[in-house]
Design an enzyme around this catalytic site. Structure first.
Site, PDB file in Angstrom:
ATOM      1  N   ASP A  46       0.847  -1.194   0.000  1.00  0.00           N
ATOM      2  CA  ASP A  46       0.000   0.000   0.000  1.00  0.00           C
ATOM      3  C   ASP A  46       0.880   1.240   0.000  1.00  0.00           C
ATOM      4  O   ASP A  46       1.689   1.428   0.910  1.00  0.00           O
ATOM      5  CB  ASP A  46      -0.879   0.011   1.265  1.00  0.00           C
ATOM      6  CG  ASP A  46      -1.807   1.216   1.288  1.00  0.00           C
ATOM      7  OD1 ASP A  46      -2.844   1.161   0.602  1.00  0.00           O
ATOM      8  OD2 ASP A  46      -1.476   2.214   1.968  1.00  0.00           O
ATOM      9  N   TYR A  51       3.098  10.069   0.025  1.00  0.00           N
ATOM     10  CA  TYR A  51       4.119   9.565   0.953  1.00  0.00           C
ATOM     11  C   TYR A  51       5.534   9.930   0.487  1.00  0.00           C
ATOM     12  O   TYR A  51       6.496   9.758   1.233  1.00  0.00           O
ATOM     13  CB  TYR A  51       4.010   8.044   1.146  1.00  0.00           C
ATOM     14  CG  TYR A  51       2.674   7.559   1.687  1.00  0.00           C
ATOM     15  CD1 TYR A  51       1.768   8.444   2.259  1.00  0.00           C
ATOM     16  CD2 TYR A  51       2.315   6.223   1.622  1.00  0.00           C
ATOM     17  CE1 TYR A  51       0.536   8.007   2.744  1.00  0.00           C
ATOM     18  CE2 TYR A  51       1.086   5.777   2.110  1.00  0.00           C
ATOM     19  CZ  TYR A  51       0.198   6.677   2.662  1.00  0.00           C
ATOM     20  OH  TYR A  51      -1.011   6.237   3.134  1.00  0.00           O
ATOM     21  N   LYS A  76      -2.528   6.203  -4.287  1.00  0.00           N
ATOM     22  CA  LYS A  76      -3.665   7.080  -3.966  1.00  0.00           C
ATOM     23  C   LYS A  76      -3.526   8.461  -4.591  1.00  0.00           C
ATOM     24  O   LYS A  76      -2.422   9.010  -4.668  1.00  0.00           O
ATOM     25  CB  LYS A  76      -3.796   7.232  -2.438  1.00  0.00           C
ATOM     26  CG  LYS A  76      -3.734   5.905  -1.693  1.00  0.00           C
ATOM     27  CD  LYS A  76      -4.030   6.022  -0.221  1.00  0.00           C
ATOM     28  CE  LYS A  76      -3.702   4.719   0.485  1.00  0.00           C
ATOM     29  NZ  LYS A  76      -2.315   4.617   0.968  1.00  0.00           N
TER      30      LYS A  76
HETATM   31  P1  NDP Z   1       0.481   1.088  11.879  1.00  0.00           P
HETATM   32  O1  NDP Z   1      -0.707   0.940  12.771  1.00  0.00           O
HETATM   33  O2  NDP Z   1       0.733   0.091  10.822  1.00  0.00           O
HETATM   34  O3  NDP Z   1       1.750   1.220  12.849  1.00  0.00           O
HETATM   35  C1  NDP Z   1       3.039   1.465  12.364  1.00  0.00           C
HETATM   36  C2  NDP Z   1       3.962   1.612  13.573  1.00  0.00           C
HETATM   37  O4  NDP Z   1       4.008   0.391  14.309  1.00  0.00           O
HETATM   38  C3  NDP Z   1       5.381   1.930  13.193  1.00  0.00           C
HETATM   39  O5  NDP Z   1       5.881   2.768  14.222  1.00  0.00           O
HETATM   40  C4  NDP Z   1       6.063   0.556  13.229  1.00  0.00           C
HETATM   41  O6  NDP Z   1       7.438   0.702  13.518  1.00  0.00           O
HETATM   42  C5  NDP Z   1       5.345  -0.103  14.394  1.00  0.00           C
HETATM   43  N1  NDP Z   1       5.225  -1.563  14.317  1.00  0.00           N
HETATM   44  C6  NDP Z   1       4.854  -2.311  13.241  1.00  0.00           C
HETATM   45  N2  NDP Z   1       4.792  -3.611  13.553  1.00  0.00           N
HETATM   46  C7  NDP Z   1       5.138  -3.712  14.870  1.00  0.00           C
HETATM   47  C8  NDP Z   1       5.280  -4.795  15.757  1.00  0.00           C
HETATM   48  N3  NDP Z   1       5.033  -6.057  15.386  1.00  0.00           N
HETATM   49  N4  NDP Z   1       5.679  -4.534  17.045  1.00  0.00           N
HETATM   50  C9  NDP Z   1       5.917  -3.259  17.438  1.00  0.00           C
HETATM   51  N5  NDP Z   1       5.796  -2.187  16.638  1.00  0.00           N
HETATM   52  C10 NDP Z   1       5.413  -2.405  15.351  1.00  0.00           C
HETATM   53  O7  NDP Z   1       0.423   2.579  11.308  1.00  0.00           O
HETATM   54  P2  NDP Z   1       0.283   3.398   9.961  1.00  0.00           P
HETATM   55  O8  NDP Z   1      -0.356   4.668  10.356  1.00  0.00           O
HETATM   56  O9  NDP Z   1       1.561   3.433   9.238  1.00  0.00           O
HETATM   57  O10 NDP Z   1      -0.789   2.598   9.072  1.00  0.00           O
HETATM   58  C11 NDP Z   1      -0.461   1.531   8.215  1.00  0.00           C
HETATM   59  C12 NDP Z   1      -0.541   1.914   6.746  1.00  0.00           C
HETATM   60  O11 NDP Z   1      -1.853   2.339   6.387  1.00  0.00           O
HETATM   61  C13 NDP Z   1       0.328   3.134   6.361  1.00  0.00           C
HETATM   62  O12 NDP Z   1       1.689   2.845   6.346  1.00  0.00           O
HETATM   63  C14 NDP Z   1      -0.283   3.493   5.021  1.00  0.00           C
HETATM   64  O13 NDP Z   1       0.146   2.597   4.012  1.00  0.00           O
HETATM   65  C15 NDP Z   1      -1.765   3.323   5.347  1.00  0.00           C
HETATM   66  N6  NDP Z   1      -2.364   4.593   5.820  1.00  0.00           N
HETATM   67  C16 NDP Z   1      -3.322   5.196   5.028  1.00  0.00           C
HETATM   68  C17 NDP Z   1      -3.913   6.378   5.396  1.00  0.00           C
HETATM   69  C18 NDP Z   1      -4.952   6.973   4.507  1.00  0.00           C
HETATM   70  O14 NDP Z   1      -5.305   8.154   4.707  1.00  0.00           O
HETATM   71  N7  NDP Z   1      -5.477   6.239   3.554  1.00  0.00           N
HETATM   72  C19 NDP Z   1      -3.566   7.081   6.654  1.00  0.00           C
HETATM   73  C20 NDP Z   1      -2.598   6.345   7.452  1.00  0.00           C
HETATM   74  C21 NDP Z   1      -2.038   5.161   7.038  1.00  0.00           C
HETATM   75  P3  NDP Z   1       8.642   0.330  12.527  1.00  0.00           P
HETATM   76  O15 NDP Z   1       8.251   0.715  11.133  1.00  0.00           O
HETATM   77  O16 NDP Z   1       9.759   1.165  13.070  1.00  0.00           O
HETATM   78  O17 NDP Z   1       8.884  -1.131  12.684  1.00  0.00           O
END
Ligand code: NDP
Length: 308
Positions: A46, A51, A76
């Site tokens: 995604d 981004y 998007k």
């Molecule tokens: P998430 O809920 O996926 O959380 C991401 C965070 O969690 C990062 O800090 C990551 O750290 C950490 N993390 C991931 N896996 C673990 C784990 N197993 N244990 C501990 N920490 C973990 O957040 P997002 O807001 O990024 O949402 C996911 C995706 O959804 C986005 O990346 C994007 O593609 C989409 N999105 C779409 C939006 C829209 O408006 N359509 C808005 C927001 C998001 P690290 O990377 O350092 O491991």
């Protein structure tokens, strides 16, 4: 073990677990995407024009060595491009180095001034977001239908659309959106909107399934207790809960161990959680934990109160 597959309303298949890429720096996301596809088994990525990392994501897809047609790629349309959808899509395709997308979404139901003082977040002199409030969303949707008809994308959908916003496009839509990507998780399950989407054959996709930056939902006691019961991680329960409900989960990580664990764990949890467990998890937010983590300021600018 591979991800469950859901079927969109036009017959296109979508893997139920995808890798998120928001806030993934270009210098780290290529390796993350390559690892996710080649080593962890993801077949769904995604991303978004906004981004600022599409080029690096595309490089990761290529480096994985997995054939393009086996990978589901979403991007998007940003708000400053609602009047020039094909141009935005062409920019995304060119940055990704792809000749089609599997899914293209309207990122937000907000048309930002394309001639404003900034290409991404234009603002008026008083500091509020420069939004073209009179723009009908049906005009954006018509152009989405046109790029679908041209074969540049396999499916089209929306993101951050409430029922009210969907009802602005559905009466004149020739194509019903295939998905609505929303902030959906344990603390913001949006039960009514999800039921509405299912009644229209629109697949819900969950962004921020772990609570976004820093994964705050990992400290939830109910999810942690279930994780302990099934010898899973709490992240697995948070993700599997969504997948078991027919919602696509999009966890973001640039950490290899987490990328792997999230994928395998989500699949395992979706299989292990019982109907009773799902009912318990469904009740967590209505039970007093309701919370959103993503609140961009355009709701305030527009006087909106329904970001449901
Ligand atoms: P998430 O809920 O996926 O959380 C991401 C965070 O969690 C990062 O800090 C990551 O750290 C950490 N993390 C991931 N896996 C673990 C784990 N197993 N244990 C501990 N920490 C973990 O957040 P997002 O807001 O990024 O949402 C996911 C995706 O959804 C986005 O990346 C994007 O593609 C989409 N999105 C779409 C939006 C829209 O408006 N359509 C808005 C927001 C998001 P690290 O990377 O350092 O491991």
């Amino acid at each position: 073990m591979s991800s469950p597959i859901f079927t969109l309303n036009n017959g296109v298949k979508i893997p139920a677990i995808g890798l998120g890429t928001w806030q993934s720096k270009p210098e780290e996301v290529t390796a993350a995407v390559e690892y996710a596809i080649k080593d962890a088994g993801y077949r769904h990525i995604d991303c978004a024009w906004a981004y600022g990392n599409e080029q690096a994501v595309g490089e990761g897809i290529r480096r994985s060595g997995v054939p393009r047609e086996e990978i589901f790629v979403t991007s998007k349309l940003w708000g400053t491009y609602h009047s020039k959808v094909e141009q935005a899509l062409d920019e995304s395709l060119s940055r990704l180095g792809l000749d089609y997308l599997d899914l293209y979404l309207i990122h937000w139901p907000i048309h930002l001034n394309p001639n404003g003082n900034d290409p991404v977040f234009p603002k008026r002199p008083d500091g509020t977001r420069d939004i073209l409030v009179d723009w009908p969303l049906s005009k954006t949707w018509e152009q989405m239908e046109a790029v679908l008809a041209k074969g540049k994308v396999k499916a089209i959908g929306v993101s951050n659309f409430s029922q009210k916003k969907l009802e602005e496009i559905l009466p004149t839509a020739k194509v019903v959106p295939a998905v609505d990507q929303l902030e959906l998780h344990l603390y913001n399950p949006q039960h009514e909107l999800v039921s509405y989407l299912k009644s229209k054959d629109i697949v819900p996709q969950a962004y921020s399934p772990l609570g976004s930056t820093g994964s705050p939902l990992l400290s939830d006691e109910t999810a942690s207790a279930l994780a302990q019961k099934y010898e899973l991680n709490t992240a697995d329960v948070l993700l599997g809960y969504l997948v078991a409900k027919g919602i696509v989960a999009l966890p973001k990580s640039v950490t290899t161990a987490r990328i792997m664990a999230n994928y395998k764990g989500a699949i395992a949890a979706a299989q292990k959680l019982t109907e009773e467990d799902i009912k318990v998890l469904d009740g967590v937010a209505p039970g007093g934990k309701q919370k959103r983590f993503i609140m961009p300021p355009w709701g305030v600018d527009l006087g909106f109160d329904n970001w449901a």
